[in-house]
Design a protein around this motif. Sequence first.
Motif, PDB file in Angstrom:
ATOM      1  N   GLN A  17       5.456 -10.493  -2.333  1.00  0.00           N
ATOM      2  CA  GLN A  17       4.604  -9.604  -3.225  1.00  0.00           C
ATOM      3  C   GLN A  17       5.562  -8.643  -4.546  1.00  0.00           C
ATOM      4  O   GLN A  17       4.860  -8.503  -5.511  1.00  0.00           O
ATOM      5  CB  GLN A  17       3.873  -8.456  -2.373  1.00  0.00           C
ATOM      6  N   HIS A 120       7.133 -12.660   6.285  1.00  0.00           N
ATOM      7  CA  HIS A 120       5.734 -12.024   5.658  1.00  0.00           C
ATOM      8  C   HIS A 120       4.860 -12.883   4.907  1.00  0.00           C
ATOM      9  O   HIS A 120       4.708 -12.965   3.712  1.00  0.00           O
ATOM     10  CB  HIS A 120       6.305 -10.660   5.036  1.00  0.00           C
ATOM     11  N   ASN A 165       5.283 -10.688  10.359  1.00  0.00           N
ATOM     12  CA  ASN A 165       4.372  -9.663   9.845  1.00  0.00           C
ATOM     13  C   ASN A 165       2.710 -10.191  10.087  1.00  0.00           C
ATOM     14  O   ASN A 165       2.454 -11.390   9.692  1.00  0.00           O
ATOM     15  CB  ASN A 165       4.356  -9.460   8.383  1.00  0.00           C
ATOM     16  N   GLU A 166       1.749  -9.246  10.823  1.00  0.00           N
ATOM     17  CA  GLU A 166       0.727  -9.683  11.057  1.00  0.00           C
ATOM     18  C   GLU A 166       0.078 -10.787  11.260  1.00  0.00           C
ATOM     19  O   GLU A 166      -0.494 -11.569  10.438  1.00  0.00           O
ATOM     20  CB  GLU A 166      -0.002  -9.182   9.909  1.00  0.00           C
ATOM     21  N   TYR A 308      -4.388   0.813   8.664  1.00  0.00           N
ATOM     22  CA  TYR A 308      -4.963   1.295   7.610  1.00  0.00           C
ATOM     23  C   TYR A 308      -6.173   2.026   7.589  1.00  0.00           C
ATOM     24  O   TYR A 308      -6.694   2.698   6.837  1.00  0.00           O
ATOM     25  CB  TYR A 308      -5.213   0.068   6.574  1.00  0.00           C
ATOM     26  N   TRP A 349     -12.321  -3.814   2.900  1.00  0.00           N
ATOM     27  CA  TRP A 349     -12.018  -3.526   4.165  1.00  0.00           C
ATOM     28  C   TRP A 349     -11.257  -2.135   4.472  1.00  0.00           C
ATOM     29  O   TRP A 349     -11.211  -1.930   5.816  1.00  0.00           O
ATOM     30  CB  TRP A 349     -11.127  -4.591   4.688  1.00  0.00           C
ATOM     31  N   GLU A 377       3.360  -0.202   8.310  1.00  0.00           N
ATOM     32  CA  GLU A 377       2.747  -0.167   7.134  1.00  0.00           C
ATOM     33  C   GLU A 377       1.552   0.796   7.281  1.00  0.00           C
ATOM     34  O   GLU A 377       0.919   0.744   8.402  1.00  0.00           O
ATOM     35  CB  GLU A 377       2.253  -1.531   6.716  1.00  0.00           C
ATOM     36  N   GLU A 434      -1.308  -8.029  -4.681  1.00  0.00           N
ATOM     37  CA  GLU A 434      -1.946  -7.999  -3.453  1.00  0.00           C
ATOM     38  C   GLU A 434      -2.778  -9.112  -3.150  1.00  0.00           C
ATOM     39  O   GLU A 434      -3.903  -9.439  -2.925  1.00  0.00           O
ATOM     40  CB  GLU A 434      -2.902  -6.767  -3.649  1.00  0.00           C
ATOM     41  N   TRP A 435      -1.935 -10.212  -2.904  1.00  0.00           N
ATOM     42  CA  TRP A 435      -2.466 -11.531  -2.137  1.00  0.00           C
ATOM     43  C   TRP A 435      -3.675 -12.049  -3.171  1.00  0.00           C
ATOM     44  O   TRP A 435      -3.556 -11.874  -4.084  1.00  0.00           O
ATOM     45  CB  TRP A 435      -2.485 -11.055  -0.740  1.00  0.00           C
TER      46      TRP A 435
HETATM   47  C1  PNW Z   1      -1.454  -6.023   4.967  1.00  0.00           C
HETATM   48  N1  PNW Z   1      -7.597  -7.222   5.578  1.00  0.00           N
HETATM   49  O1  PNW Z   1      -2.263  -7.132   4.667  1.00  0.00           O
HETATM   50  C2  PNW Z   1      -0.212  -6.690   4.540  1.00  0.00           C
HETATM   51  O2  PNW Z   1       0.988  -6.651   5.395  1.00  0.00           O
HETATM   52  C3  PNW Z   1       0.402  -6.294   3.070  1.00  0.00           C
HETATM   53  O3  PNW Z   1       1.381  -7.326   2.653  1.00  0.00           O
HETATM   54  C4  PNW Z   1      -0.658  -6.129   2.073  1.00  0.00           C
HETATM   55  O4  PNW Z   1      -0.305  -5.943   0.970  1.00  0.00           O
HETATM   56  C5  PNW Z   1      -1.252  -4.543   2.831  1.00  0.00           C
HETATM   57  O5  PNW Z   1      -1.583  -4.824   4.313  1.00  0.00           O
HETATM   58  C6  PNW Z   1      -2.539  -4.343   1.821  1.00  0.00           C
HETATM   59  O6  PNW Z   1      -3.477  -5.098   1.894  1.00  0.00           O
HETATM   60  C7  PNW Z   1      -3.565  -6.763   4.972  1.00  0.00           C
HETATM   61  O7  PNW Z   1      -8.410  -7.864   4.956  1.00  0.00           O
HETATM   62  C8  PNW Z   1      -4.523  -7.625   4.244  1.00  0.00           C
HETATM   63  O8  PNW Z   1      -8.315  -6.821   6.934  1.00  0.00           O
HETATM   64  C9  PNW Z   1      -5.739  -7.780   4.433  1.00  0.00           C
HETATM   65  C10 PNW Z   1      -6.297  -7.000   5.535  1.00  0.00           C
HETATM   66  C11 PNW Z   1      -5.579  -6.280   6.387  1.00  0.00           C
HETATM   67  C12 PNW Z   1      -4.011  -6.364   6.191  1.00  0.00           C
END
Ligand code: PNW
Length: 476
Positions: A17, A120, A165-166, A308, A349, A377, A434-435
């Motif tokens: 990123q 990640h 990560n996740e 989040y 989301w 995070e 942001e992906w």
């Molecule tokens: C996390 N959702 O990702 C990642 O660890 C980060 O790299 C990313 O930039 C950050 O949150 C903000 O998005 C997520 O769709 C991406 O629920 C998508 C989701 C949750 C977390």
Amino acid sequence: MSLPSDFQWGFATAAFQVEGATEKDGRGPTIWDKFCTIEGKIADKTDGSVACDSYNRTAEDIALLKSVKAKAYRFSLSWARIIPLGGRNDPINQKGIDHYVKFVDDLLEAGITPFITLLHWDVPDGLEQRYGGLLNRTEFPLDFEHYARVVFKAIPKCKNWITFNEPFCSSILGYSTGLFAPGHTSDRTKFPVGDSSREPWAVGHNILVAHGRAVKAYREEFKPTHKGQIGITLNGDWAYPWDPEDPEDVAAADRKIEFAISWFADPVYFGKYPDSMRRQLGDRLPEFTPEEAALVKGSNDFYGMNHYTADYIKHRAQEAAPEDFLGNLTTHPTNKYGEVIGPETQSSWLRPNPQGFRNLINWLSKRYGYPPIYVTENGTSIKGENDLPFEKILDDQFRVDYFRGYIHAMAKAVSEDGCNVKGYMAWSLMDNFEWAEGYETRFGVTFVDYKNGQKRTPKKSANEMHKIFAEVIASE
Ligand code: PNW
């Protein structure tokens, strides 16, 4: 004052990123480089080739961290910089190692504690091509273990390690919805096609085993002398019942957390998958062999928590389809009484709900025996931020309010509820890739001007963070 004086707080990023420089110093391609070239996958048709140019600006980024008084920095390594093809018999790229060794030295020199994530999401494409990457149950864990060992050996000064990560996002977004690399989905109108009724749970399983192998290597070969700690980072939202009077919704809310978090956390703490998932998925959820279970059970020195938002959860009577990755339920931003969970942001989301953070810290602490938790995070985008004039972007009061709300909720989970939270990393140090959303969605406390040489300007939130922590840490 409610957090201990040794509480570690700071900011987080991830290699793909922020780094850019995807062809520099011998870096190999990753599944994300490939994914960005598929038509329609990235909202603004961008990629990670330049990003924030952090690979070339380590000194600038460290100065930024120092200027906002951060005590810690969480970042990830690019596996493909260290082993360009990824595998345990492939050549090692010394330039990649040297880069990260120097970065860690420089961080420590500046008084900032590094937290390193090994992976990640940016799996080396060499492994994807060779054997299907995360889908391979025997090869992938062995290659990850080897990569981890190379890194542990090279960076003894880092004392805080996060394996993955996740994994929920790697599995579900990568192999069910197709929103993330490698983009597999059962939706035949999309590309590339995969079997979303099985692949996500196979991938999740292989990540757990790879995590277990890396942790075993760390504990046996490095921890006795390096004296560090290692864990996995899991993402998860808080879940409120849509109708608090309906026992089915109450049960569904709990099940939602099990499908998102306990999928990984139960194996790590108990050595088995949750019963709710086994019931729903049957043999589509892999079984741990005794050897795998022994590797995974007890494999966390700490719990890495990405958090989040929250949702309202409604039970659904109709039987779940094979690709319903949360089972028999639906998620909603409003409850039975029409109350919304929180204000909108730029991310579909994400809606702020600080009380949910405190609830989830408590839920995890009770289920897993009050483990040490590092929040790896937490942060927010802001609706329409990218379209605002420069001065307005810098005045990100919405983000300041988000952080204050969440950090105070966390502090209460520690001081009033007895939970053991030891650190907090805000997402993110700066705006970044942001992906699937590309660069239009911003999560940074620092504005990055992509049209002006990636110039960084701290937003209000960057400078407020140490003030927020002074409100909850006695010695700040
Ligand atoms: C996390 N959702 O990702 C990642 O660890 C980060 O790299 C990313 O930039 C950050 O949150 C903000 O998005 C997520 O769709 C991406 O629920 C998508 C989701 C949750 C977390």
